[in-house]
Design a protein around this motif. Structure first.
Motif, PDB file in Angstrom:
ATOM      1  N   LEU A 215       3.968   1.595  -6.049  1.00 62.09           N
ATOM      2  CA  LEU A 215       3.886   0.142  -5.930  1.00 62.09           C
ATOM      3  C   LEU A 215       2.657  -0.410  -6.639  1.00 62.09           C
ATOM      4  N   MET A 216       1.495   0.189  -6.336  1.00 57.36           N
ATOM      5  CA  MET A 216       0.245  -0.393  -6.807  1.00 57.36           C
ATOM      6  C   MET A 216       0.007  -0.174  -8.291  1.00 57.36           C
ATOM      7  N   ARG A 217       0.589   0.849  -8.870  1.00 52.75           N
ATOM      8  CA  ARG A 217       0.346   1.082 -10.293  1.00 52.75           C
ATOM      9  C   ARG A 217       1.045   0.058 -11.166  1.00 52.75           C
ATOM     10  N   ARG A 218       1.882  -0.762 -10.553  1.00 49.01           N
ATOM     11  CA  ARG A 218       2.495  -1.857 -11.307  1.00 49.01           C
ATOM     12  C   ARG A 218       1.535  -3.039 -11.461  1.00 49.01           C
ATOM     13  N   ALA A 219       0.528  -3.109 -10.594  1.00 50.57           N
ATOM     14  CA  ALA A 219      -0.359  -4.271 -10.582  1.00 50.57           C
ATOM     15  C   ALA A 219      -1.425  -4.151 -11.668  1.00 50.57           C
ATOM     16  N   GLU A 220      -1.455  -5.094 -12.576  1.00 48.90           N
ATOM     17  CA  GLU A 220      -2.481  -5.118 -13.598  1.00 48.90           C
ATOM     18  C   GLU A 220      -3.825  -5.471 -12.957  1.00 48.90           C
ATOM     19  N   PRO A 221      -4.937  -4.964 -13.519  1.00 49.94           N
ATOM     20  CA  PRO A 221      -6.261  -5.245 -12.937  1.00 49.94           C
ATOM     21  C   PRO A 221      -6.547  -6.730 -12.752  1.00 49.94           C
ATOM     22  N   ALA A 222      -6.165  -7.552 -13.709  1.00 41.95           N
ATOM     23  CA  ALA A 222      -6.432  -8.991 -13.593  1.00 41.95           C
ATOM     24  C   ALA A 222      -5.631  -9.598 -12.440  1.00 41.95           C
TER      25      ALA A 222
ATOM     26  N   ASP B  83      -5.461 -11.466  -0.355  1.00 45.72           N
ATOM     27  CA  ASP B  83      -4.276 -10.664  -0.094  1.00 45.72           C
ATOM     28  C   ASP B  83      -4.699  -9.319   0.510  1.00 45.72           C
ATOM     29  N   PRO B  84      -4.091  -8.898   1.640  1.00 47.15           N
ATOM     30  CA  PRO B  84      -4.561  -7.692   2.329  1.00 47.15           C
ATOM     31  C   PRO B  84      -4.429  -6.418   1.505  1.00 47.15           C
ATOM     32  N   LEU B  85      -3.303  -6.264   0.808  1.00 48.75           N
ATOM     33  CA  LEU B  85      -3.095  -5.050   0.028  1.00 48.75           C
ATOM     34  C   LEU B  85      -4.032  -5.011  -1.177  1.00 48.75           C
TER      35      LEU B  85
ATOM     36  N   GLY C 204       4.204  -7.252  -3.030  1.00 50.76           N
ATOM     37  CA  GLY C 204       5.539  -6.721  -2.822  1.00 50.76           C
ATOM     38  C   GLY C 204       5.711  -5.755  -1.674  1.00 50.76           C
ATOM     39  N   ALA C 205       4.732  -5.682  -0.777  1.00 61.34           N
ATOM     40  CA  ALA C 205       4.857  -4.781   0.375  1.00 61.34           C
ATOM     41  C   ALA C 205       4.285  -5.444   1.612  1.00 61.34           C
ATOM     42  N   TRP C 206       4.590  -4.860   2.760  1.00 58.37           N
ATOM     43  CA  TRP C 206       3.987  -5.259   4.017  1.00 58.37           C
ATOM     44  C   TRP C 206       2.932  -4.222   4.385  1.00 58.37           C
ATOM     45  N   MET C 207       2.073  -4.586   5.329  1.00 58.21           N
ATOM     46  CA  MET C 207       1.026  -3.659   5.755  1.00 58.21           C
ATOM     47  C   MET C 207       0.766  -3.861   7.238  1.00 58.21           C
ATOM     48  N   THR C 208       0.497  -2.768   7.939  1.00 54.82           N
ATOM     49  CA  THR C 208       0.146  -2.871   9.356  1.00 54.82           C
ATOM     50  C   THR C 208      -0.943  -1.874   9.697  1.00 54.82           C
TER      51      THR C 208
ATOM     52  N   GLY D 168      15.031  -1.958   1.311  1.00 51.74           N
ATOM     53  CA  GLY D 168      14.159  -1.812   0.153  1.00 51.74           C
ATOM     54  C   GLY D 168      12.740  -2.290   0.387  1.00 51.74           C
ATOM     55  N   THR D 169      12.462  -2.868   1.568  1.00 50.36           N
ATOM     56  CA  THR D 169      11.109  -3.340   1.883  1.00 50.36           C
ATOM     57  C   THR D 169      10.187  -2.159   2.139  1.00 50.36           C
ATOM     58  N   THR D 170       9.013  -2.178   1.519  1.00 51.32           N
ATOM     59  CA  THR D 170       8.024  -1.121   1.709  1.00 51.32           C
ATOM     60  C   THR D 170       6.949  -1.586   2.684  1.00 51.32           C
ATOM     61  N   VAL D 171       6.557  -0.688   3.594  1.00 57.20           N
ATOM     62  CA  VAL D 171       5.489  -0.967   4.554  1.00 57.20           C
ATOM     63  C   VAL D 171       4.402   0.086   4.390  1.00 57.20           C
ATOM     64  N   ILE D 172       3.180  -0.371   4.153  1.00 55.76           N
ATOM     65  CA  ILE D 172       2.024   0.521   4.135  1.00 55.76           C
ATOM     66  C   ILE D 172       1.517   0.641   5.569  1.00 55.76           C
ATOM     67  N   VAL D 173       1.518   1.846   6.107  1.00 55.22           N
ATOM     68  CA  VAL D 173       1.054   2.102   7.469  1.00 55.22           C
ATOM     69  C   VAL D 173      -0.379   2.610   7.390  1.00 55.22           C
TER      70      VAL D 173
END
Length: 437
Positions: free
Chosen positions: A7-14, A24-26, A56-60, A327-332
């Motif tokens: 998921l995170m490798r899709r995010a450009e540094p900017a 944003d929490p993530l 694009g993900a949830w986190m708890t 298809g929803t991703t959750v970071i635990v």
């Protein structure tokens, strides 16, 4: 590679910096300061329950939510369920192309059920308990070679070489190859991280290639010439006509190395730093070694070697009133759940005899509960017993240096020293959890 990493490798540094500025929490989880101390962020996320990220993900970081997700069969650890997932492509002749698409960490039933049932036969309580004399002797040998009075790096002297020696012993890796195994395992573990530099990614790929080739050859040797190793036992295990294929054996051995090596390094390093940071804990464990097993559970809770995992919904799920489409991703955030004040009293304090410390989620839950949990506990217990026995006056000799990682939380260096006057007498008998030494 974990779902979070995908998921995170899709995010450009900017883009990442923009969302960090937006709170944003993530995205905030990726900041360097969070790698140093993630617990304030976890507390903020926990107060907000299930938090949705614009990435694009949830986190708890809530213990109850984390426990529910990890046990729920509707959530999978396989990245194949993530929207837009593309499997890795390997060039012709690459040995990684021969491996199963998933390992035990990311595999769904029924394949997961079959392989775990076969592998777990080699991780029985009796088999793990039988390793104690060898692990204790190895720990003693490593510590004897350290110059306690002058000072030594705990990571280099014990935390790294002990678990790599154990895993190489289990797999039947020759002593002369253990240095290569350590380097390969260290590099491959970086694939669990959400973002790494291009140089680190290239290093990880090279290590994966070398390690896969090595293990493929080792499996072939053990098929032709079995020994007393766990790998030979895995080759021989058969149940209801089912056996592990060579590719499954290589994949399992690779997982045992990464999961059983780096995490135990962090348990010993994080645990020692935590104990030395609280006055009285060290002496108390030396005087009453029967407390060590409970203390290991608290060390796992207090500063978890693995800080996060991820799951993807395989169908539409309603989680405590929150609709999560397929298809929803959750970071635990395991590290955050382990400090939930609704479960643990004074969660930011290290309490070595905490009565419910074992409720931590550091070994996950459900079908993916860590297969090597008993082995990690054994190595952690022996390390603490031997360190406190030999070095009653052990102290920090300088500031420890954290590794710049999020998922695998540990130290690069932990400088310690034990003044000669504080060293335990070599022949002194001290009660441990099971025996006297």
């Amino acid at each position: 590679m974990s779902i979070a990493a995908q998921l995170m490798r899709r995010a450009e540094p900017a883009v990442l910096r923009y969302y960090q500025w937006r709170g944003d929490p993530l995205a905030r989880w990726m900041r360097p300061r969070t790698k140093t101390d993630p617990y304030p962020l976890y507390a903020d996320i926990r107060r907000r329950g299930l938090v949705r990220s614009a990435l694009g993900a949830w986190m708890t970081a809530d213990h109850a939510a984390a426990e529910s997700i990890l046990r729920d069969r509707r959530f999978s650890s396989s990245p194949a369920h993530q929207r837009g997932y593309r499997p890795p492509a390997y060039p012709a002749g690459d040995p990684r192309a021969e491996l199963p698409a998933a390992d035990l960490l990311t595999m769904d039933p029924p394949d997961h059920t079959r392989i775990r049932r076969l592998v777990s036969g080699a991780f029985t309580p009796k088999a793990i308990a039988g390793l104690e004399p060898w692990i204790r002797e190895t720990t003693g040998r490593l510590l004897t070679s350290a110059d306690a009075a002058a000072g030594f790096d705990l990571i280099d002297a014990l935390a790294f070489p002990l678990p790599i020696a154990v895993i190489c012993h289990l797999l039947g890796v020759p002593a002369q190859d253990q240095a290569s195994f350590r380097a390969w395992g260290h590099a491959v573990a970086a694939t669990l991280e959400p973002q790494t530099s291009l140089a680190a990614q290239n290093q990880s790929r090279a290590a994966e290639l070398a390690l896969t080739s090595y293990l493929r050859d080792l499996v072939a040797k053990r098929r032709a010439d079995p020994d007393e190793s766990l790998l030979s036992a895995l080759v021989a295990i058969e149940e209801d006509g089912g056996r592990l294929s060579s590719a499954e054996l290589v994949s399992t051995a690779l997982l045992l190395l990464v999961a059983g090596f780096e995490t135990t390094v962090n348990l010993i390093g994080n645990g020692t730093v935590a104990l030395l940071g609280e006055q009285g804990h060290w002496e108390r464990l030396r005087e009453d070694p029967a407390l060590v097993p409970a203390a290991v559970e608290e060390l796992l809770r207090y500063d978890s070697p693995v800080q996060a995992t991820s799951r993807t919904a395989t169908q539409d799920v309603d989680l405590d009133g929150t609709a999560m489409p397929k298809g929803t991703t959750v970071i635990v955030a395991i590290g955050g759940a382990n400090r939930d004040p609704g479960v643990f009293d004074q969660p930011d304090r290290l309490i070595i005899d905490r009565p419910n410390a074992s409720r931590h989620l550091s070994f996950s839950l459900g079908i993916h509960h860590c297969l090597g949990a008993a082995l990690a506990r054994l190595e952690g217990r022996i390390a603490v017993e031997e360190l406190t026995r030999r070095y009653p006056g052990l102290e920090m000799a300088g500031p420890p240096v954290r590794r710049p990682l999020l998922v695998l939380r540990g130290f690069e260096t932990v400088p310690v020293r034990a003044p000669a006057r504080s060293a335990g007498a070599p022949g002194q008998k001290v009660k441990t959890g099971l025996t006297e030494t």
